[in-house]
Design a protein around this motif. Structure first.
Motif, PDB file in Angstrom:
ATOM      1  N   ASP A  29      25.728   2.721  -8.556  1.00 23.51           N
ATOM      2  CA  ASP A  29      26.618   2.032  -8.818  1.00 23.51           C
ATOM      3  C   ASP A  29      27.247   1.963  -9.967  1.00 23.51           C
ATOM      4  O   ASP A  29      27.921   1.318 -10.511  1.00 23.51           O
ATOM      5  CB  ASP A  29      26.797   0.934  -7.835  1.00 23.51           C
ATOM      6  N   GLY A  30      26.232   2.180 -11.530  1.00 26.28           N
ATOM      7  CA  GLY A  30      26.443   1.685 -12.632  1.00 26.28           C
ATOM      8  C   GLY A  30      25.492   1.358 -13.092  1.00 26.28           C
ATOM      9  O   GLY A  30      25.391   1.285 -14.050  1.00 26.28           O
ATOM     10  N   SER A  31      25.113   0.450 -12.806  1.00 22.73           N
ATOM     11  CA  SER A  31      23.739  -0.962 -12.658  1.00 22.73           C
ATOM     12  C   SER A  31      23.126   0.098 -12.745  1.00 22.73           C
ATOM     13  O   SER A  31      21.908   0.985 -12.908  1.00 22.73           O
ATOM     14  CB  SER A  31      23.406  -1.620 -11.163  1.00 22.73           C
ATOM     15  N   THR A  32      21.834  -0.748 -14.121  1.00 20.14           N
ATOM     16  CA  THR A  32      20.300  -0.318 -14.569  1.00 20.14           C
ATOM     17  C   THR A  32      19.667  -1.054 -14.127  1.00 20.14           C
ATOM     18  O   THR A  32      19.284  -2.427 -14.037  1.00 20.14           O
ATOM     19  CB  THR A  32      20.569  -0.329 -16.201  1.00 20.14           C
ATOM     20  N   VAL A  33      18.002  -0.459 -13.606  1.00 14.23           N
ATOM     21  CA  VAL A  33      16.777  -0.941 -13.220  1.00 14.23           C
ATOM     22  C   VAL A  33      15.853  -0.492 -14.495  1.00 14.23           C
ATOM     23  O   VAL A  33      15.844   1.006 -14.793  1.00 14.23           O
ATOM     24  CB  VAL A  33      16.273  -0.338 -11.699  1.00 14.23           C
ATOM     25  N   ALA A  34      15.370  -1.666 -15.197  1.00  4.82           N
ATOM     26  CA  ALA A  34      14.959  -1.484 -16.311  1.00  4.82           C
ATOM     27  C   ALA A  34      13.339  -1.523 -16.315  1.00  4.82           C
ATOM     28  O   ALA A  34      12.656  -2.579 -15.310  1.00  4.82           O
ATOM     29  CB  ALA A  34      14.734  -2.137 -17.695  1.00  4.82           C
ATOM     30  N   SER A  35      12.151  -0.425 -16.359  1.00  2.00           N
ATOM     31  CA  SER A  35      10.508  -0.995 -16.331  1.00  2.00           C
ATOM     32  C   SER A  35      10.092  -0.489 -18.073  1.00  2.00           C
ATOM     33  O   SER A  35      10.510   0.028 -18.475  1.00  2.00           O
ATOM     34  CB  SER A  35      10.775   0.105 -14.962  1.00  2.00           C
ATOM     35  N   ASP A  36       9.564  -2.009 -18.375  1.00  2.00           N
ATOM     36  CA  ASP A  36       8.176  -1.127 -19.547  1.00  2.00           C
ATOM     37  C   ASP A  36       6.592  -0.838 -18.755  1.00  2.00           C
ATOM     38  O   ASP A  36       6.500  -1.106 -20.143  1.00  2.00           O
ATOM     39  CB  ASP A  36       8.613  -2.534 -20.249  1.00  2.00           C
ATOM     40  N   ARG A  37       6.696  -0.683 -17.717  1.00  2.00           N
ATOM     41  CA  ARG A  37       5.649   0.269 -17.500  1.00  2.00           C
ATOM     42  C   ARG A  37       5.326   1.210 -17.777  1.00  2.00           C
ATOM     43  O   ARG A  37       6.053   2.246 -18.505  1.00  2.00           O
ATOM     44  CB  ARG A  37       5.186  -0.492 -15.696  1.00  2.00           C
ATOM     45  N   PHE A  38       3.917   1.267 -18.548  1.00  2.00           N
ATOM     46  CA  PHE A  38       3.636   2.854 -19.017  1.00  2.00           C
ATOM     47  C   PHE A  38       3.532   4.259 -18.416  1.00  2.00           C
ATOM     48  O   PHE A  38       4.043   5.003 -18.431  1.00  2.00           O
ATOM     49  CB  PHE A  38       2.039   2.557 -19.801  1.00  2.00           C
ATOM     50  N   MET A  39       3.373   3.612 -17.332  1.00  2.00           N
ATOM     51  CA  MET A  39       4.262   4.337 -16.092  1.00  2.00           C
ATOM     52  C   MET A  39       4.788   3.926 -14.266  1.00  2.00           C
ATOM     53  O   MET A  39       4.217   2.759 -14.576  1.00  2.00           O
ATOM     54  CB  MET A  39       2.387   4.948 -15.200  1.00  2.00           C
ATOM     55  N   VAL A  40       5.908   4.732 -14.120  1.00  2.00           N
ATOM     56  CA  VAL A  40       6.965   3.870 -13.321  1.00  2.00           C
ATOM     57  C   VAL A  40       6.665   5.161 -12.095  1.00  2.00           C
ATOM     58  O   VAL A  40       6.894   6.307 -11.937  1.00  2.00           O
ATOM     59  CB  VAL A  40       7.595   3.753 -14.216  1.00  2.00           C
ATOM     60  N   ALA A  41       6.329   3.807 -10.806  1.00  2.00           N
ATOM     61  CA  ALA A  41       6.524   4.928 -10.094  1.00  2.00           C
ATOM     62  C   ALA A  41       8.284   4.427  -8.889  1.00  2.00           C
ATOM     63  O   ALA A  41       8.703   3.259  -8.165  1.00  2.00           O
ATOM     64  CB  ALA A  41       5.247   4.674  -8.277  1.00  2.00           C
ATOM     65  N   ILE A  42       8.789   5.853  -8.280  1.00  2.00           N
ATOM     66  CA  ILE A  42      10.056   5.538  -7.824  1.00  2.00           C
ATOM     67  C   ILE A  42      10.092   5.902  -7.235  1.00  2.00           C
ATOM     68  O   ILE A  42       9.689   7.238  -6.452  1.00  2.00           O
ATOM     69  CB  ILE A  42      11.360   6.832  -8.728  1.00  2.00           C
ATOM     70  N   CYS A  43      10.768   5.474  -6.049  1.00  2.00           N
ATOM     71  CA  CYS A  43      10.399   5.240  -4.452  1.00  2.00           C
ATOM     72  C   CYS A  43      11.714   6.865  -3.793  1.00  2.00           C
ATOM     73  O   CYS A  43      12.981   7.304  -4.658  1.00  2.00           O
ATOM     74  CB  CYS A  43      11.369   4.173  -3.150  1.00  2.00           C
ATOM     75  N   ALA A  44      10.828   7.500  -3.525  1.00  2.00           N
ATOM     76  CA  ALA A  44      11.516   9.226  -2.837  1.00  2.00           C
ATOM     77  C   ALA A  44      12.354   8.722  -1.890  1.00  2.00           C
ATOM     78  O   ALA A  44      12.626   9.366  -1.094  1.00  2.00           O
ATOM     79  CB  ALA A  44       9.986   9.855  -2.942  1.00  2.00           C
ATOM     80  N   CYS A  45      11.313   8.039  -0.826  1.00  2.00           N
ATOM     81  CA  CYS A  45      11.776   7.532   0.606  1.00  2.00           C
ATOM     82  C   CYS A  45      12.842   6.344   1.292  1.00  2.00           C
ATOM     83  O   CYS A  45      13.162   6.640   2.236  1.00  2.00           O
ATOM     84  CB  CYS A  45      10.416   7.011   1.205  1.00  2.00           C
ATOM     85  N   ARG A  46      12.831   5.832  -0.045  1.00  2.00           N
ATOM     86  CA  ARG A  46      13.975   4.311   0.543  1.00  2.00           C
ATOM     87  C   ARG A  46      13.289   3.027   1.098  1.00  2.00           C
ATOM     88  O   ARG A  46      14.404   3.100   1.524  1.00  2.00           O
ATOM     89  CB  ARG A  46      15.411   5.038   0.678  1.00  2.00           C
ATOM     90  N   ARG A  47      12.111   3.575   1.504  1.00  2.00           N
ATOM     91  CA  ARG A  47      11.667   2.550   2.274  1.00  2.00           C
ATOM     92  C   ARG A  47      11.217   1.290   1.380  1.00  2.00           C
ATOM     93  O   ARG A  47      10.717   0.010   2.322  1.00  2.00           O
ATOM     94  CB  ARG A  47      10.763   2.770   3.307  1.00  2.00           C
ATOM     95  N   SER A  48      11.476   1.570   0.364  1.00  2.00           N
ATOM     96  CA  SER A  48      11.169   0.312  -0.583  1.00  2.00           C
ATOM     97  C   SER A  48      11.688  -0.823  -0.589  1.00  2.00           C
ATOM     98  O   SER A  48      13.363  -0.691  -0.575  1.00  2.00           O
ATOM     99  CB  SER A  48      10.574   0.265  -2.167  1.00  2.00           C
ATOM    100  N   LYS A  49      11.261  -1.805  -0.580  1.00  2.00           N
ATOM    101  CA  LYS A  49      12.340  -3.096  -0.706  1.00  2.00           C
ATOM    102  C   LYS A  49      12.041  -3.366  -1.972  1.00  2.00           C
ATOM    103  O   LYS A  49      13.570  -4.500  -2.158  1.00  2.00           O
ATOM    104  CB  LYS A  49      11.197  -4.652   0.095  1.00  2.00           C
ATOM    105  N   THR A  50      11.934  -3.573  -2.730  1.00  2.00           N
ATOM    106  CA  THR A  50      12.061  -3.135  -4.488  1.00  2.00           C
ATOM    107  C   THR A  50      12.739  -1.941  -4.991  1.00  2.00           C
ATOM    108  O   THR A  50      12.967  -1.397  -6.386  1.00  2.00           O
ATOM    109  CB  THR A  50      10.905  -3.223  -6.032  1.00  2.00           C
TER     110      THR A  50
END
Length: 66
Positions: A29-50
């Protein structure tokens, strides 16, 4: 691009996609989610509440297709 500028992306079987951070994740949708962590876990199953960030929801139920 120099080797120092490269990011590592690791696909974890049955789990998230791990990306060296910090990162900005651009959503459809064009929005951006930022993470400043040194390692970022991106959900691949779409079950995450975050979603798009992983909250380990993939551990609660096995995937039906790989």
């Amino acid at each position: 691009m120099s080797d120092a500028d490269r990011r590592v992306v690791r696909v974890v079987k049955g789990g998230p996609i791990m990306v060296q951070g910090p990162v900005d994740i651009e959503m459809p949708d064009g929005s951006t989610v930022a993470s400043d962590r040194f390692m970022v876990a991106i959900c691949a199953c779409r079950r995450s509440k975050t979603y798009p960030l992983c909250d380990t929801s993939h551990r609660k139920r096995a995937r039906t297709a790989d």
